[in-house]
Each structure stands twice: as C-alpha cells, then as structure tokens.
Design a protein around this motif. Sequence first.
Motif, PDB file in Angstrom:
ATOM      1  N   PHE A  81       0.878  -1.406  -0.040  1.00  0.00           N
ATOM      2  CA  PHE A  81      -0.196   0.221  -0.037  1.00  0.00           C
ATOM      3  C   PHE A  81       0.797   1.560   0.314  1.00  0.00           C
ATOM      4  O   PHE A  81       1.740   1.585   0.711  1.00  0.00           O
ATOM      5  N   CYS A  82       1.119   1.678  -1.506  1.00  0.00           N
ATOM      6  CA  CYS A  82       1.482   2.827  -0.946  1.00  0.00           C
ATOM      7  C   CYS A  82       1.041   4.628  -0.573  1.00  0.00           C
ATOM      8  O   CYS A  82       0.006   5.059  -2.314  1.00  0.00           O
ATOM      9  N   LEU A  83       0.997   5.451  -0.217  1.00  0.00           N
ATOM     10  CA  LEU A  83       0.694   6.468  -0.129  1.00  0.00           C
ATOM     11  C   LEU A  83       0.846   7.535  -0.719  1.00  0.00           C
ATOM     12  O   LEU A  83       2.153   7.605  -1.152  1.00  0.00           O
ATOM     13  N   ALA A  84       0.052   7.804  -1.638  1.00  0.00           N
ATOM     14  CA  ALA A  84       0.149   8.595  -2.635  1.00  0.00           C
ATOM     15  C   ALA A  84       0.612   8.428  -4.070  1.00  0.00           C
ATOM     16  O   ALA A  84       1.233  10.143  -3.777  1.00  0.00           O
ATOM     17  N   GLU A  85       1.100   7.531  -3.843  1.00  0.00           N
ATOM     18  CA  GLU A  85       2.054   7.223  -4.956  1.00  0.00           C
ATOM     19  C   GLU A  85       1.449   6.007  -5.312  1.00  0.00           C
ATOM     20  O   GLU A  85       0.480   5.297  -4.827  1.00  0.00           O
ATOM     21  N   SER A  86       1.716   5.623  -6.936  1.00  0.00           N
ATOM     22  CA  SER A  86       1.707   3.920  -7.550  1.00  0.00           C
ATOM     23  C   SER A  86       2.720   2.858  -7.241  1.00  0.00           C
ATOM     24  O   SER A  86       1.984   1.769  -7.700  1.00  0.00           O
ATOM     25  N   GLY A  87       3.809   2.738  -7.070  1.00  0.00           N
ATOM     26  CA  GLY A  87       4.166   1.924  -6.377  1.00  0.00           C
ATOM     27  C   GLY A  87       5.453   1.606  -7.961  1.00  0.00           C
ATOM     28  O   GLY A  87       6.418   1.020  -8.049  1.00  0.00           O
ATOM     29  N   ARG A  97      -2.394   3.398  10.305  1.00  0.00           N
ATOM     30  CA  ARG A  97      -2.816   1.717  10.912  1.00  0.00           C
ATOM     31  C   ARG A  97      -4.035   0.632   9.609  1.00  0.00           C
ATOM     32  O   ARG A  97      -3.991   0.208   9.873  1.00  0.00           O
ATOM     33  N   ALA A  98      -4.789   2.143   9.702  1.00  0.00           N
ATOM     34  CA  ALA A  98      -5.588   1.428   8.595  1.00  0.00           C
ATOM     35  C   ALA A  98      -5.924   0.930   7.646  1.00  0.00           C
ATOM     36  O   ALA A  98      -5.950  -0.628   6.755  1.00  0.00           O
ATOM     37  N   ALA A  99      -5.019   0.775   7.457  1.00  0.00           N
ATOM     38  CA  ALA A  99      -4.454   0.614   5.561  1.00  0.00           C
ATOM     39  C   ALA A  99      -3.539  -1.178   5.934  1.00  0.00           C
ATOM     40  O   ALA A  99      -3.784  -2.151   5.363  1.00  0.00           O
ATOM     41  N   TRP A 100      -2.879  -1.523   7.324  1.00  0.00           N
ATOM     42  CA  TRP A 100      -3.260  -2.794   7.144  1.00  0.00           C
ATOM     43  C   TRP A 100      -3.970  -3.860   7.690  1.00  0.00           C
ATOM     44  O   TRP A 100      -3.526  -5.204   7.131  1.00  0.00           O
ATOM     45  N   GLY A 101      -4.778  -3.171   8.269  1.00  0.00           N
ATOM     46  CA  GLY A 101      -6.163  -3.999   8.273  1.00  0.00           C
ATOM     47  C   GLY A 101      -6.748  -4.048   6.517  1.00  0.00           C
ATOM     48  O   GLY A 101      -8.158  -5.014   6.588  1.00  0.00           O
ATOM     49  N   ALA A 102      -6.736  -3.519   6.045  1.00  0.00           N
ATOM     50  CA  ALA A 102      -6.957  -3.290   4.149  1.00  0.00           C
ATOM     51  C   ALA A 102      -6.540  -4.778   3.412  1.00  0.00           C
ATOM     52  O   ALA A 102      -6.538  -4.474   2.762  1.00  0.00           O
ATOM     53  N   GLY A 103      -5.525  -5.212   4.769  1.00  0.00           N
ATOM     54  CA  GLY A 103      -4.925  -6.207   3.517  1.00  0.00           C
ATOM     55  C   GLY A 103      -3.256  -5.753   3.300  1.00  0.00           C
ATOM     56  O   GLY A 103      -2.999  -6.977   2.112  1.00  0.00           O
ATOM     57  N   ALA A 104      -2.766  -4.413   3.619  1.00  0.00           N
ATOM     58  CA  ALA A 104      -1.932  -4.817   2.957  1.00  0.00           C
ATOM     59  C   ALA A 104      -0.395  -5.006   3.738  1.00  0.00           C
ATOM     60  O   ALA A 104      -0.865  -5.694   5.421  1.00  0.00           O
ATOM     61  N   ARG A 105       0.410  -5.948   3.001  1.00  0.00           N
ATOM     62  CA  ARG A 105       1.449  -7.032   3.653  1.00  0.00           C
ATOM     63  C   ARG A 105       2.583  -5.980   4.213  1.00  0.00           C
ATOM     64  O   ARG A 105       3.450  -6.114   4.976  1.00  0.00           O
ATOM     65  N   ARG A 106       3.157  -4.662   2.998  1.00  0.00           N
ATOM     66  CA  ARG A 106       3.488  -2.988   3.179  1.00  0.00           C
ATOM     67  C   ARG A 106       2.905  -2.259   2.695  1.00  0.00           C
ATOM     68  O   ARG A 106       2.466  -2.183   2.621  1.00  0.00           O
ATOM     69  N   LEU A 107       3.521  -1.503   3.502  1.00  0.00           N
ATOM     70  CA  LEU A 107       3.345  -0.183   4.241  1.00  0.00           C
ATOM     71  C   LEU A 107       4.704   0.587   3.099  1.00  0.00           C
ATOM     72  O   LEU A 107       5.354   0.856   4.133  1.00  0.00           O
ATOM     73  N   VAL A 108       4.273   1.823   1.804  1.00  0.00           N
ATOM     74  CA  VAL A 108       5.435   2.636   1.617  1.00  0.00           C
ATOM     75  C   VAL A 108       5.245   3.688   1.393  1.00  0.00           C
ATOM     76  O   VAL A 108       4.081   4.185   1.081  1.00  0.00           O
ATOM     77  N   LEU A 109       5.575   4.108   2.426  1.00  0.00           N
ATOM     78  CA  LEU A 109       5.429   6.330   2.778  1.00  0.00           C
ATOM     79  C   LEU A 109       6.772   6.643   2.228  1.00  0.00           C
ATOM     80  O   LEU A 109       7.854   6.660   2.426  1.00  0.00           O
ATOM     81  N   SER A 110       6.924   8.174   1.835  1.00  0.00           N
ATOM     82  CA  SER A 110       7.948   8.328   1.094  1.00  0.00           C
ATOM     83  C   SER A 110       7.571   9.882   1.743  1.00  0.00           C
ATOM     84  O   SER A 110       6.432  10.602   1.077  1.00  0.00           O
ATOM     85  N   GLY A 111       9.309  10.467   1.817  1.00  0.00           N
ATOM     86  CA  GLY A 111       8.526  12.065   1.594  1.00  0.00           C
ATOM     87  C   GLY A 111       7.948  12.608   3.096  1.00  0.00           C
ATOM     88  O   GLY A 111       7.186  13.367   3.339  1.00  0.00           O
ATOM     89  N   VAL A 112       7.470  11.215   3.991  1.00  0.00           N
ATOM     90  CA  VAL A 112       6.844  11.964   5.551  1.00  0.00           C
ATOM     91  C   VAL A 112       7.680  11.836   6.840  1.00  0.00           C
ATOM     92  O   VAL A 112       9.019  11.825   6.432  1.00  0.00           O
ATOM     93  N   GLU A 113       6.490  12.513   7.632  1.00  0.00           N
ATOM     94  CA  GLU A 113       7.856  13.521   8.480  1.00  0.00           C
ATOM     95  C   GLU A 113       8.279  11.801   9.512  1.00  0.00           C
ATOM     96  O   GLU A 113       7.319  11.432   9.984  1.00  0.00           O
ATOM     97  N   GLU A 114       8.907  12.356  10.743  1.00  0.00           N
ATOM     98  CA  GLU A 114       9.218  10.809  11.340  1.00  0.00           C
ATOM     99  C   GLU A 114       8.194  10.121  12.073  1.00  0.00           C
ATOM    100  O   GLU A 114       7.916   9.674  12.327  1.00  0.00           O
ATOM    101  N   GLY A 115       7.461  11.471  12.833  1.00  0.00           N
ATOM    102  CA  GLY A 115       6.202  10.957  13.702  1.00  0.00           C
ATOM    103  C   GLY A 115       5.625  10.139  12.659  1.00  0.00           C
ATOM    104  O   GLY A 115       4.743   9.166  13.156  1.00  0.00           O
ATOM    105  N   LEU A 116       5.225  10.446  11.610  1.00  0.00           N
ATOM    106  CA  LEU A 116       3.577   9.698  10.849  1.00  0.00           C
ATOM    107  C   LEU A 116       4.539   8.424  10.513  1.00  0.00           C
ATOM    108  O   LEU A 116       3.332   7.344  10.382  1.00  0.00           O
ATOM    109  N   TRP A 146      12.021   8.295   4.397  1.00  0.00           N
ATOM    110  CA  TRP A 146      11.382   7.236   2.666  1.00  0.00           C
ATOM    111  C   TRP A 146      11.352   6.186   3.100  1.00  0.00           C
ATOM    112  O   TRP A 146      12.795   5.679   3.665  1.00  0.00           O
ATOM    113  N   THR A 147      10.254   5.278   3.525  1.00  0.00           N
ATOM    114  CA  THR A 147      10.355   3.856   5.158  1.00  0.00           C
ATOM    115  C   THR A 147       9.891   2.940   4.061  1.00  0.00           C
ATOM    116  O   THR A 147       8.428   3.217   3.561  1.00  0.00           O
ATOM    117  N   GLU A 148       9.693   1.744   3.575  1.00  0.00           N
ATOM    118  CA  GLU A 148       9.043   0.509   3.956  1.00  0.00           C
ATOM    119  C   GLU A 148       9.086  -0.560   4.912  1.00  0.00           C
ATOM    120  O   GLU A 148       9.661  -0.793   6.083  1.00  0.00           O
TER     121      GLU A 148
END
Length: 353
Positions: A75-81, A111-130, A326-328
């Motif tokens: 599940f890639c936040l605001a990106e295509s992957g 956190r809801a993305a995990w419940g939607a079936g995400a096995r990996r969460l791709v977060l690009s250019g986010v703040e550390e707290g998020l 930038w993290t996965e």
Amino acid sequence: MAGLAVAAGPVRDPAALERLWRGLEAEAGPIPPFRAWTWIGCLAEERYRDPWLVRAEAGGRIVGLALFSRRRGRFCLAESGDAVLDAPFIEHNAPLVAADAGPEVAASLMRAAWGAGARRLVLSGVEEGLAAAAGGVALRRQIRPAPFVALDRVRASGDPLAHLSANARGQLRRSLRRFAEAGEVVLTRAGTEAEALAWLEALIALHQRSWQARGKPGAFADPFMRRFHRELVARALPRGEVDLLRLAAGPDVLGYLYNLRRDGHVCAYQSGFDPAAADPHRKPGLVAHLLAIGRAAGEGMAVYDFLAGEDRYKRSLATGSRDLVWTELVRPRSPLALAAWLRGCLGRRLGRG
C-alpha cells in the motif's frame, strides 16, 4: 477525537473522490502543495492502478482521508508503486486531515491500511512522527534533510541577503554585478498558461542538457514526467498553486525556476539554467532563488522550501532544515519483520566491532 470511525475500501468513482478531497481541503488549514488534489489527482486514473481510500469520520463529518495505491501487497501512500509513475517525487507526504483533528486521526488512517490487507506500507517523503505512528517494522529507511527559508526572517530584515553567511553574500553580490553588465536582472512570473507551458519546456531543455552533459539521464528523461508536469501546470496555474519564473539579465535569458505553492508554502521543485551563463563569478541558480525568496517574502508567504537534498546552494540560502523519511514498513512478527530485525542486530554488532 471522540467517536472516530475509520473505514477503507477501493475507489469506484474518481470524480466523487475529487469532490470529497476538495471538500476536506477547505477544512484542512494550511497544507503543502503535495497534499492538495491538484497534485494528488493529477493523472490519477493512470497513476493509481488499484486505488484504495481510507477515510475517518467523527460527529457525522469526514475528518481525514488517505489515498493508497495497492500493488502486489504494498500500500503506497499517494504514490503508484511504479518507479516511472512515481518519478514526480512526492515530499511532505501525509494524509489530508481537518485542522481541528488531533494527531491520532492521521495515525488511525495509516494503521487502517494494515487492516485493509497491506503486507507492506510504502511511505515516501513523510515526517518521522507519521512513519512511527503507522506501526510496522522498517524493511528499509532513508532520512533526508529538507532545507528551508523562514520568510518572516527575510521580512523582518527587509533584505533576503541579511541572514546569509559573508561568503554567500559575497558570491551573490558579485553574481548580481556581473549579470547586470548585460542589463537589469529580473525574475518574471509567467502570466498565462501558454507562457507557463512554454517556459516549462525551456526549463526542461536546459535541465536535460545540463544533466546529460554529466552523463546522467536527467529528471525528465521519461516522457511521463514531462506529461505529468504539463498537466500539473495547466491545473495549478489558475488556482495560483504554481510559479514558472524566468531569470533574465537585459536581453539574456539565464534560466527558469518551477516552484509549487500552497497556503504560504513555496516548494522549489525544479530548475534549468543556461550552462553558458554560469562560471565561478556568475551563479544564476543562486541569484534566481535569492530573487524568488525575496518575491515570496514580499507576497506574505511563510516558507521557501528547497525540498529534500543536501546540495550546497540549499545550505547556503537556508535558515533551517527538517528531516523527511522514505521507508517501507512490514507487518510486525512477519518473516520479513524478523529478517529486518536480524539485519539491524547484525549491523549494530558489526558497527560495535
């Protein structure tokens, strides 16, 4: 936030999503350009092949939205992957939340993305707290500083040179004098869509020439990148969310800046300068950004953001810096999480050794 309900599901109606997003933008308070629908929705049906929306509601109103693209369990936040479709490179990435929503709303959306079936969460250019609030274990992680200029300091001094080091001030004053030999040094904003698109093409040509001379492909090597930004400029210009700026000295065009802007936040996204205009005593890039900083300060903007990267010119002009991540992430207690934990342990052990 009391009574918070979070739900996730596939996007069936892109037009309805745009209305939903634009509606929440009006309640979100100041946001950076990358969270506005102008960016998120640009070529959306092409970029998000399997889009999923996570929405938070409280008291009968929507208080948070997060758009993900689902791709092979990621599940890639605001990106295509997809590397080509993500070449526009998002920063200051985060869910869109109402101004009166607490930090738990963004965390709940992630956190809801995990419940939607995400096995990996791709977060690009986010703040550390998020990234920390999203849960999961980091399979990969990169932290990059994003230098910026606090424009209230520029307004307080009345001089965009005042906060710079003596060396930077000297370089800029010398450059301004040398360029002024050809005529008045002026930074002009494109006033029409046709002019903005023509300047974008000129910027791309200069940018590509400069990078390819160094054996690099350049940011606009793939046709999608050019197509995305032509569409973005056409969408953003009428809303006052983009600046195409041309630097000239008398009759000589020195180069261009392409800046995104929203709610007082100016992002120096891309540039292109004539290599023949630059030498040890003439620095068109520094001069262009200096004049753009002065312009933004005069317009009452809050921050001039150089975005992620440790380029020397950014450090020379900045008043501060913030970190972006930038993290996965992978699910806790999964085999990949165990592998990441073991790799981290081994790295620390080797570091001690």
